[in-house]
Design a protein around this motif. Sequence first.
Motif: not given
Length: 345
Positions: A173-181, A192-196, A198-203, A262-267
């Motif tokens: 999440p921290k690296n994704v937030a930096l990337t988006a910035e 995984l589009p339907e889970k993306a 949930d996993v990365w939206g806030a970041a 994979a865990t965050a995706y529900g697996f």
Amino acid sequence: MRIGTTLSYAGGFTEVVDELAELEKVGLDIAFVAEAYSYDAASQLGFLAAKTSTVKLASGIFQLYTRTPTLLAMTAAGLDYVSNGRFVLGIGASGPQVIEGFHGVKYDAPLGRTRETVEICRKVWRRERLEFEGKYFTVPLPPEQGTGLGKALKLINHPVRDRIPVLIAALGPKNVALTAEIAEGWQPIFFLPEKANDVWGAALAEGKAKRDPSLGELEVYAGPALAIGDDVEALYGFVKPSLALYIGGMGAKGKNFYHNLATAYGFGKEADTIQELYLAGKKAEATDAVPDELVRNISLIGPKSFVAERVAAFKEAGVTPLNVAPLAADAAGRIKHVEALRELL
């Protein structure tokens, strides 16, 4: 949406070049060359620049710890020059097993190093006299740390572009937030589009809130496997070994980014099993433990109608280029899959 692919660096390079030329003819938009701990990517990208004319070329990825920020900027400017403005600088932190195990460099502060590296690259491309004082990089080197003879210099050449697009491979999440910035593009893995969201939206939202509007919209490069046709589900078997490797073997227990995903995706239960088997040396059993559902959800494998539905899902999730891995026994088959995907876009 646009189409990309990552080129193989195994086997005959002449065949890779010929295949890229054909893919360019059928509308491939961008080609990536990986580095990992194989051949360096810059050599191949320079050669490919001379053999192509329209397709964009990207490093997928240059590892942050293996080049100084200035050399990274010089390499990117050189590749942009020989490709006449078609280069995309893909960078990422990689992981400690590669950085410390293969390069003998301490893996520390990936976030801070990423930010400072991008800042330095952009200064070099703007041909500013390079003076930078950060937490991790100081240029020129302070006198007390060297001979005292270092001078603030600027790039001799005038780059083709003063801002080469930067693409960052990021998961946490921290690296994704930096990337988006700070970056023009983001390259997740096993998207995984339907889970993306949930996993990365806030970041992503956190980073975009700080984003300079001049960067434009963030490009999202998903990397699904591709096979369009009836009765192609057997090709799941070509995707599972990679998933088993990453989820099971790319990092120690508690330090595996891909297991966490994979865990965050529900697996989570399946990821634990894969990891236990893989770390015990049971790679075939780990591969068998990868669930079909996970492969199906992150891939474009199936009849044309199914693939069209999945493409729509990727698009809805914000994906711009589909950086596909065509599954076929030969170049003709891979090109055919890309052509079929182009018809669906």
